[in-house]
Design an enzyme around this catalytic site. Sequence first.
Site, mmCIF file in Angstrom:
data_model
loop_
_atom_site.group_PDB
_atom_site.id
_atom_site.type_symbol
_atom_site.label_atom_id
_atom_site.label_comp_id
_atom_site.label_asym_id
_atom_site.label_seq_id
_atom_site.Cartn_x
_atom_site.Cartn_y
_atom_site.Cartn_z
ATOM 1 C CE1 TYR A 185 -18.580 20.364 14.405
ATOM 2 C CE2 TYR A 185 -17.431 19.216 12.653
ATOM 3 C CZ TYR A 185 -17.405 20.077 13.729
ATOM 4 O OH TYR A 185 -16.232 20.646 14.142
ATOM 5 N N GLY A 333 -3.755 16.940 6.753
ATOM 6 C CA GLY A 333 -4.257 18.140 7.390
ATOM 7 C C GLY A 333 -3.145 18.989 7.950
#
Length: 369
Positions: A185, A333
Amino acid sequence: MSSLFTPFTLRSLQIPNRAWMSPMCMYSAAPEGEETGVPTDFHLTHLASRAAGGAGLVMAEATGVRPDGRISPWDLGLWNDRQQAAFTRITAAVKAHGAVPAIQLAHAGRKASVDKPWLSDRYLSGSEGGWQPVAPSAIAYDGLAVPHELTVEEIQQLVRDFADSARRALAAGFQVAEVHGAHGYLINSFLSPASNHRTDAYGGSFENRLRFALEVVDAVRAVWPEDLPVFFRTSATDWLTENPEDTREGWTGDDTVRLAKELQARGVDLLDVSTGGTVRDAKIVPGPNYQVPFATQARQATGIPTAAVGIITEPRQAEDIITSGQADAVFLGRELLRNPYWAQHAALALDAEPTWPDQYAYVVKRRKR
């Protein structure tokens, strides 16, 4: 006594255990209109249930600091009052179950404006509700659109955008702010020489490539209370140097150590260590703990507290990571998507005391009789 279920203190904040919920995008916010980027009842249930499930820290997914910072049109955002107000319900619910509410502040950079992953994960054009991504250089991420190369003035505005979102996060009740500097990102694309080909003060040398990340950290730390922690998520490697068939210069574990030293000096309290790129292309077969050594390397080289990720699924596995000093905490996660109450069951497996809500504990204890 279980190491995984001992408290962990950062600044004045005591986190009740070291089994934490990793930020995971749910692609479930409204993509347009007044509710754009606003957390919904789904997000409230999703995050509060993991707090009730015993996670010591619950981190909201990558949250765009401005509209073009979202990964997809359905991502969360924190750039206006409506979004901020909706987040207050979530932080209150997480705290009510004894967990620490955290948020990951992000800009998706050149990986922005994509479809939901279970649909196509492809780039969405403006006519489809998308937008042109931005990046340090006009180099497209594989299969996505060529991004707009940011000007220096635009970079400086982005620094202010991160700070503004951090102010809103604090007002919404979050106790930890994490700067997302990983996974290709925007911040990560400034760090890596594979995606940053600038020749000005934000590119070229290692120090210049760090400049944007450090400016964002400084801006967030300046508006975040002195007694509350700031995290930074990093991709410890982009797996380019591990791939003998890829000749590009990439980001390495040693680079992460150098970055960690700079972050620590600027008041970052914990390094959330992940990796970026595509493991498959690097001829790496991911297995349990495959990213943990990078957290260990940064921790041992700098002394900065770290949290580890990467196919951590079993209570004893997580316990061993903490007990052996490989990391100070673990982020879970997908395992928490499979089992929201993983931490409660892990506490039982490790002879620690679960923290069931009273409404559940009554039934659980009665069943044992």
